[in-house]
Design an enzyme around this catalytic site. Structure first.
Site, short mmCIF file in Angstrom:
data_model
loop_
_atom_site.label_atom_id
_atom_site.label_comp_id
_atom_site.label_asym_id
_atom_site.label_seq_id
_atom_site.Cartn_x
_atom_site.Cartn_y
_atom_site.Cartn_z
N PRO A 29 -54.38 -36.11 37.06
CA PRO A 29 -53.72 -36.51 35.82
C PRO A 29 -52.84 -37.74 36.02
O PRO A 29 -52.10 -37.83 36.99
CB PRO A 29 -52.88 -35.28 35.46
CG PRO A 29 -53.59 -34.14 36.12
CD PRO A 29 -54.13 -34.69 37.39
N CYS A 31 -50.88 -41.10 33.48
CA CYS A 31 -50.58 -41.61 32.14
C CYS A 31 -51.24 -42.97 31.93
O CYS A 31 -51.26 -43.82 32.82
CB CYS A 31 -49.08 -41.75 31.95
SG CYS A 31 -48.21 -40.19 32.13
N GLU A 104 -53.83 -31.26 31.81
CA GLU A 104 -52.60 -30.92 32.52
C GLU A 104 -51.58 -30.39 31.51
O GLU A 104 -50.85 -31.16 30.88
CB GLU A 104 -52.05 -32.15 33.25
CG GLU A 104 -50.86 -31.84 34.11
CD GLU A 104 -50.33 -33.06 34.86
OE1 GLU A 104 -50.20 -32.99 36.08
OE2 GLU A 104 -50.06 -34.09 34.19
N TYR A 170 -48.99 -26.94 34.92
CA TYR A 170 -48.39 -28.09 35.61
C TYR A 170 -46.97 -27.77 36.04
O TYR A 170 -46.09 -27.53 35.22
CB TYR A 170 -48.44 -29.27 34.65
CG TYR A 170 -47.79 -30.57 35.07
CD1 TYR A 170 -47.61 -30.92 36.40
CD2 TYR A 170 -47.39 -31.48 34.09
CE1 TYR A 170 -47.04 -32.14 36.74
CE2 TYR A 170 -46.83 -32.69 34.42
CZ TYR A 170 -46.65 -33.02 35.75
OH TYR A 170 -46.08 -34.23 36.08
N HIS A 173 -43.30 -32.50 39.65
CA HIS A 173 -42.39 -33.45 39.00
C HIS A 173 -41.28 -32.76 38.21
O HIS A 173 -40.87 -33.24 37.15
CB HIS A 173 -43.19 -34.40 38.10
CG HIS A 173 -44.26 -35.14 38.83
ND1 HIS A 173 -45.59 -35.04 38.51
CD2 HIS A 173 -44.21 -35.96 39.91
CE1 HIS A 173 -46.32 -35.77 39.33
NE2 HIS A 173 -45.49 -36.34 40.20
N ASP A 268 -43.68 -39.58 45.06
CA ASP A 268 -45.07 -39.14 44.89
C ASP A 268 -45.96 -40.37 44.69
O ASP A 268 -46.81 -40.67 45.53
CB ASP A 268 -45.17 -38.18 43.71
CG ASP A 268 -46.60 -37.85 43.35
OD1 ASP A 268 -47.47 -37.90 44.24
OD2 ASP A 268 -46.87 -37.53 42.17
N CYS A 352 -49.07 -50.41 36.73
CA CYS A 352 -49.70 -49.46 35.80
C CYS A 352 -48.67 -48.46 35.31
O CYS A 352 -48.59 -48.15 34.11
CB CYS A 352 -50.87 -48.77 36.49
SG CYS A 352 -50.47 -47.96 38.06
N ASP A 420 -58.62 -76.51 43.87
CA ASP A 420 -57.21 -76.27 44.19
C ASP A 420 -56.81 -77.16 45.36
O ASP A 420 -57.61 -77.42 46.26
CB ASP A 420 -56.96 -74.81 44.54
CG ASP A 420 -55.50 -74.39 44.39
OD1 ASP A 420 -54.64 -75.01 45.05
OD2 ASP A 420 -55.22 -73.46 43.62
N HIS A 428 -49.54 -68.75 44.34
CA HIS A 428 -48.23 -68.33 44.83
C HIS A 428 -48.28 -66.97 45.51
O HIS A 428 -47.38 -66.61 46.27
CB HIS A 428 -47.21 -68.32 43.69
CG HIS A 428 -47.31 -67.13 42.78
ND1 HIS A 428 -48.36 -66.94 41.91
CD2 HIS A 428 -46.50 -66.05 42.61
CE1 HIS A 428 -48.19 -65.81 41.24
NE2 HIS A 428 -47.06 -65.26 41.65
#
Length: 730
Positions: A29, A31, A104, A170, A173, A268, A352, A420, A428
């Site tokens: 699971p 998000c 979950e 679940y 956490h 985690d 993410c 380039d 960079h």
């Protein structure tokens, strides 16, 4: 190319209760910002991984009741039949690929502030959340314990009806089952508190009830943080952790184990700055010693060698992954086919995660620009629409945006010249990866470097021109390309221009010997004195990273910060350990201060709140607040300027000013992307390059095409009729 036979073990089926995983690759699971409100996004993102070879895909945390509402973040929900219908779009698509779908089931207690529902969250005892703001829970009485357990049962029935194969209770956490287990939260003196057996009772009973309800139809999983990483005052793996696994083992078909809590859940989802893949093994390896059921371990596994080691050494049976499955939804298939160098390796930047932490915009990925765009833009990470013209394209700048634009254009069949002045692709990023802990960010460059080399072998008309003279407008116009993409990046300001005053700072000049931009520090061409002051109004990684680099090298470092130092690192989960690192290195911070002027060897700083809380109209030319009298001098041997960035857009601006000359030189369009347009996150610069390459055939490629929105329209049915379909533009 065939895969290495030693990786065959990763493709063995695994039985979990009444269900079978077709291999050992499992998207745990995580998000994405879809929830139950964007069924198209949810279904397309998860099912794409089924196409890519993953054996199971799960929802994000899925609320079982309005008492577990995490607004302003975005979770999935399975409160009612509408949610069942929306989530069935996900399960139906996943099943088309022979994969399993998991849910979950989540109840958050005080960690669910219920800002939308305005319900009362319940917990084992009353406490204030250490993660949320002004969020408390009500201590459950015995009737409420039974009531909340029934929430899980009712949600499990709805999950089964929605087509889910795996149903989680679940408890990682710091969510409700773990709150009962953990004495940090559980202060009860009745049969649900005190001894381990009592503290485990809520979780055990809930598993029993859910198993009785749907256990013959669905596999029962539990996600368990086997060690909260706080020592003997909370859950430790070799004490309560292993004992609870033994107690609950008969009731589960799959253990999904991790470590940490919610306040610092970066322990985690460990960022690569601090943690390499497999970092949880020292704790989670104990679970296999006591469990007779399949055990799933996580730890940002990207390397099939490490995955194989985890299984063959008996640390886990199943390779759990969230971030690696985002970076490359086709990771299992590429391993299966022996295409190891085609894997888009997760760089562990946690961008993410940052989008969910901010409050629910669609998830993004630095490596994979198609993440979050599968449904609304119809993008597929491995499939590209064929070129619609024979126009050749010159891309000036091989940094994150330019290299991505060139790669995608080559994938589409365009003739591309990537140009380039540097000797290496990366822009960079080549200097950023030399900062402490950021070496794995180089996988972003390495993937594009490898793919571009392969694509050039396929199309001999494509060219990678590195180590060249700086491109001029005349050279662009005379180059012979029909379309030109400018990706010349950005630079740090040399005059102190910043987000607070929007102006240069008197006396700031990086051409002086004792003042440096970040680029000058990383180039190593200027001597740096003993006492270093970092002046920053940037809010991401550069200032703390430079502070760590310089302090490690023996300099005395002070940060003068006019904005919340490294604020964005809260969202990437890097902040707690970054602050610990600066503390142990003796880096000092003068917070809430900025600079009014600089003289040789000293800067004048002032408290940004020093002009008083009262304001009154005092006529024109007079500030409505009192004069700031907090100014004082801070001495330095070297001053590092991390005040802001500006686009290196001179080439683009000159070409735009000479648009009248384009047609006579055969140029149909000139476009600007990435940092050359505006300074951006690397993820957004990469997206910028990917998007223009996908949309180069549009009438105005500089501006994005509309994307598909999932909205409820007043006066219309809340869900469209007919069969749900996912269509990719290929």
């Amino acid at each position: 190319m065939a895969r290495d036979p030693k990786h065959d073990i990763l493709f063995q089926p695994i039985q979990i209760g009444p269900k079978t995983l077709r291999n050992r690759f499992y998207q745990v699971p995580h998000c994405i910002g879809a929830g139950s409100d964007k069924p198209g996004f949810q279904a397309a993102h998860r099912s794409l991984k089924g196409e890519g070879g993953w054996a199971a895909m799960n929802t994000e945390y899925c609320s079982i009741h309005p008492e577990s509402d995490d607004t302003m973040r975005l979770s999935a929900r399975i409160w009612d039949e509408g949610d069942v219908r929306n989530l069935r779009a996900m399960t139906d698509e996943i099943h088309k690929y022979g994969a399993l779908a998991g849910i979950e089931m989540w109840y958050g207690g005080a960690h669910a502030p219920c800002l939308e529902s305005r319900c009362t969250p319940r917990g084992p005892s009353q406490y204030a959340s250490e993660f949320e703001t002004l969020s408390y829970c009500k201590e459950m009485d015995l009737a409420e314990i039974a009531m909340v357990q029934q929430y899980y049962v009712d949600a499990a029935y709805r999950a089964r009806d929605a087509g889910f194969d795996i149903v989680y209770v679940y408890g990682a956490h710091s969510y409700l089952p773990l709150q009962f287990l953990n004495p940090y939260y559980n202060k009860r003196t009745d049969k649900y508190g005190g001894s381990l057996e009592n503290r485990a009772r809520f979780w055990i009973e809930t598993l029993e009830k859910v198993r009785k309800a749907v256990g013959s139809d669905c596999a029962i999983a539990t996600r368990f943080a086997v060690d909260t990483i706080y020592g003997p005052e909370q859950i430790e793996i070799e004490v309560d952790g292993m004992k609870f696994v033994e107690m609950a083992d008969p009731l589960v078909d799959l253990w999904d184990v991790d470590v940490g809590d919610i306040a610092e859940w970066g322990e985690d989802a460990g960022p690569s700055r601090f943690y390499q893949q497999g970092h949880q093994v020292p704790w989670t390896r104990f679970v296999k010693q006591v469990s007779k059921k399949p055990v799933l371990g996580v730890g940002r596994y990207t390397d099939p060698e490490k995955m194989t080691e985890i299984v063959t050494k008996g640390f886990a049976d199943i390779i759990g992954a969230a971030r690696p499955s985002i970076a490359d939804p086709f990771l299992p298939k590429k391993i299966e086919e022996g295409r190891y160098d085609d894997i888009r390796v997760c760089i562990g930047c946690n961008v993410c995660i940052s989008r969910w932490e901010i409050g629910g915009p669609p998830m993004i990925c630095t490596q994979n620009a198609t993440a979050g765009e599968e449904y609304r833009r119809g993008w597929h990470p491995e499939k590209f629409p064929k070129a619609q013209t024979k126009d050749s394209v010159l891309v000036v700048g091989a940094g994150p945006s330019g290299a991505e634009a060139a790669r995608v254009l080559m994938e589409r069949g365009y003739t591309v010249h990537l140009y380039d002045k540097a000797e290496k692709i990366g822009g960079h990023l080549n200097s950023v990866v030399t900062l402490p802990g950021l070496g794995e960010w180089g996988y972003h460059r390495d993937y594009r470097e490898t793919q571009i080399a392969k694509l050039i072998k396929k199309n001999k008309d494509c060219v990678l021109a590195l180590g060249q003279k700086p491109m001029t407008a005349d050279a662009v116009l005379q180059y012979g390309a029909e379309k030109v993409i400018i990706a010349t990046g950005s630079s740090w300001n040399t005059d102190g221009t910043n987000c607070l005053t929007h102006a240069p700072i008197p006396g700031v000049d990086a051409s002086l010997p004792d003042q440096l931009t970040p680029e000058q520090v990383l180039e190593g061409k200027k001597p740096i004195g003993k006492r270093v002051v970092l002046l920053t109004s940037d809010t991401y990684f550069m200032a703390p990273s430079l502070a760590e680099k310089l302090a490690t090298a023996g300099h005395e470092v002070t940060i003068v910060s006019g904005t919340h130092l490294a604020n964005y690192m809260h969202f990437t989960l890097e902040y707690p350990n970054m602050m610990r690192r600066l503390h142990e290195l003796g880096v000092k911070e003068i917070g809430h201060h900025f600079c009014s002027r600089v003289e040789r060897g000293r800067l004048e700083v002032y408290n940004i709140w020093g002009d008083g809380s009262k304001r009154s109209y005092r006529g024109p030319g007079v500030s409505p607040r009192d004069a700031n009298k907090s100014h004082r001098w801070v001495e330095f041997d070297s001053l590092v300027l991390v005040t802001g960035r500006h686009s290196d857009n001179a080439l683009y601006n000159e070409l735009k000013s000479r648009e009248a000359e384009w047609a006579q030189n055969g140029v149909k369009g000139v476009y600007v992307i990435g940092d050359a347009e505006i300074p951006r996150l690397i993820a957004d610069a990469t997206f910028s390059g990917h998007r223009i390459a996908r949309e180069i055939d549009a009438a105005t490629p500089q501006y994005p095409l509309p994307y598909k929105r999932e909205v409820a329209v007043w006066g219309a049915a809340h869900m469209p009729g007919g069969e749900f379909k996912i269509e990719y533009k290929v």
